[in-house]
Write a protein that holds these residues in place. Structure first.
Motif, short mmCIF file in Angstrom:
data_model
loop_
_atom_site.label_atom_id
_atom_site.label_comp_id
_atom_site.label_asym_id
_atom_site.label_seq_id
_atom_site.Cartn_x
_atom_site.Cartn_y
_atom_site.Cartn_z
N UNK A 15 0.83 -1.20 0.00
CA UNK A 15 0.00 0.00 0.00
C UNK A 15 0.86 1.24 0.00
N UNK A 16 0.23 2.38 -0.09
CA UNK A 16 0.96 3.64 -0.13
C UNK A 16 1.66 3.89 1.20
N UNK A 17 2.77 4.60 1.10
CA UNK A 17 3.47 5.04 2.29
C UNK A 17 2.51 5.88 3.13
N UNK A 18 2.50 5.64 4.42
CA UNK A 18 1.56 6.37 5.26
C UNK A 18 0.35 5.50 5.54
N UNK A 19 -0.68 5.58 4.70
CA UNK A 19 -1.88 4.80 5.01
C UNK A 19 -1.67 3.30 4.91
N UNK A 20 -0.81 2.85 4.03
CA UNK A 20 -0.64 1.41 3.83
C UNK A 20 -1.84 0.81 3.12
N UNK A 21 -1.94 -0.50 3.17
CA UNK A 21 -3.08 -1.19 2.56
C UNK A 21 -4.34 -0.92 3.36
N UNK A 22 -5.46 -0.89 2.67
CA UNK A 22 -6.74 -0.77 3.40
C UNK A 22 -7.01 -2.07 4.15
N UNK A 23 -7.79 -1.95 5.21
CA UNK A 23 -8.10 -3.12 6.01
C UNK A 23 -8.87 -4.15 5.18
N UNK A 24 -9.69 -3.65 4.29
CA UNK A 24 -10.45 -4.52 3.39
C UNK A 24 -9.51 -5.41 2.57
N UNK A 25 -8.48 -4.80 2.04
CA UNK A 25 -7.51 -5.55 1.24
C UNK A 25 -6.69 -6.49 2.11
N UNK A 26 -6.30 -6.01 3.28
CA UNK A 26 -5.58 -6.86 4.23
C UNK A 26 -6.35 -8.16 4.49
N UNK A 27 -7.65 -7.99 4.67
CA UNK A 27 -8.45 -9.17 5.01
C UNK A 27 -8.55 -10.14 3.85
N UNK A 28 -8.34 -9.64 2.64
CA UNK A 28 -8.40 -10.52 1.47
C UNK A 28 -7.09 -11.29 1.27
#
Lengths: 271, 271
Positions: free
Chosen positions: B224-237
């Motif tokens: 994911x982008x520097x700072x926010x990182x991956x979204x939690x939705x994507x993490x869960x996938x």
């Protein structure tokens, strides 16, 4: 706690540490001029306040003051509270980080000083790009490198752009300039450091092999500028030549990325 | 071999592919405008000529023509030979690389297409900085990543700056945009890819552990982008969350550097 002083006049000389930040010949971080160290943004300002660089002043918005308040206790430097417009006029462009801090340059450390207690050091030759230099400091801090030693031809790590790209770690990771180069590499060898020279040469050891050989003995990772790489003279002063295994048809990686891979591989043997 | 055509008038419309390269609204590589792909310098032009992007024209000095001559055999696009001054006037600034090449955008590849024969892919979400995106392509090429898949929020890899920073590898490493995100990750899973999501979370597996678990099975590295990182939705996938072991007191690395470390660790298991 810093005195908080409201300033409404962009011409106020108390703001001079932050004036004309992009000027070719007047910018305050020019080593040939005032030679100040400038931190941009809350995070980098915090790191400056935690570093050996003594702050002179801060200039920022009220909002950033609140974010920094806890870090300003015991800090004698004043906080000049300004509007975003005044800030832009002083600096010469719109700076969205909202706060700047200035510090005097701290006395230079010697190579012997930065080697004390160090087990992993990065040694740079000809890294004359401020952004790459800043990235190397950021990577060094993140991946457990204890110190940086500069050979010839390196850029100033205290230049504003280098400090910014390093996320302030250029102010925290100890560094020293070699006085005689590459003869000063003997200072490292005398302390038991193994000197590993990074090169794309396919005949050299891979990073993994070389770091495995070294184990947890002190190691110095020698990195040259992107393009020319380390000079042959410096290569010959090293104990081993090491390479990153690269995919076919590609040449090299960015110098800071290459250094990060070496730091990462090294950290494996210190865990 | 390209026709070599001398052009002395900077207003000549045949040079329009290279006009106003820094213009906010007229630059030829704007996807909303001409949407051309622009290669700068000999090395990147060579990579464009070797890529699936069909060249339209080159503009450069006589010296660069000589360096490129071998690459121009069989190329129907003309080489407009100009002086450095004419070049600067067309482009709008002094360009010291001495040669530019333009190409039309090639048809987009599908995710299924880029996964064919791929064993290591990078999957990006929210990487909206052209320089980071370019660096990721350079690192992917250098460290053996077979393809790149874009989730939401990523920048255009064919923007001039991205192509330049990638050293032309944005034109060579196959990439595709996910149509539905993150649902398209199932396309990877269906092909046997293990999905590893990069995160700084200290409870996640280290890169070395996670890549060791995967062995030589196909792997997708989600960044994911520097700072926010991956979204939690994507993490869960994802199948697993993985982290880079970081030194105390540091937060994160640049996103392209973090990706490079993952690519490097992955390559260890494919050697």
């Amino acid at each position: 706690m810093s005195d908080v002083i409201d300033v409404a006049d962009p011409a106020d000389p108390r703001l001079d540490d932050f004036r004309d930040l992009n000027s070719v010949d007047r910018r305050p971080d020019l080593p040939t001029g005032k030679g100040l160290v400038i931190a941009e943004g809350v995070l980098v300002a915090q790191r400056m306040l935690a570093s050996r660089f003594v702050p002179r002043a801060l200039m920022g918005t009220d909002r950033r003051l609140e974010e920094l308040r806890a870090n300003l206790s015991g800090v004698p430097a004043p906080y000049y509270r300004v509007s975003a417009d005044v800030m832009a006029e002083v600096v010469g462009f719109h700076l969205n980080r909202g706060v700047l801090a200035s510090a005097s340059r701290a006395p230079e450390l010697s190579v012997a000083e930065v080697l004390d207690h160090a087990r992993t050091v990065a040694v740079l030759e000809g890294v004359n790009d401020h952004e790459n230099l800043g990235s190397i400091f950021r990577n060094a801090a993140g991946l457990g490198v204890d110190a940086v030693v500069f050979g010839t031809g390196c850029a100033d790590p205290l230049y504003r752009r280098a400090v910014r790209v390093s996320m302030g770690h250029a102010l925290l990771v100890p560094y020293a300039w070699a006085r005689t180069w590459p003869a000063d590499l003997e200072l490292l060898r005398d302390r038991g450091f193994r000197l590993l020279a990074m090169t794309p040469a396919p005949t050299s050891r891979t990073l993994a092999e070389a770091m495995g050989d070294v184990g947890d003995a002190p190691v110095a990772i020698l990195v040259g500028a992107e393009g020319p790489g380390l000079t042959e003279h410096t290569m010959r002063a090293a104990d081993a030549r090491v390479r990153i295994p690269m995919a076919r048809g590609t040449d090299s990686l960015n110098v800071a990325t290459a250094a990060a891979l070496a730091f990462y591989e090294r950290a494996r043997f210190l865990a």
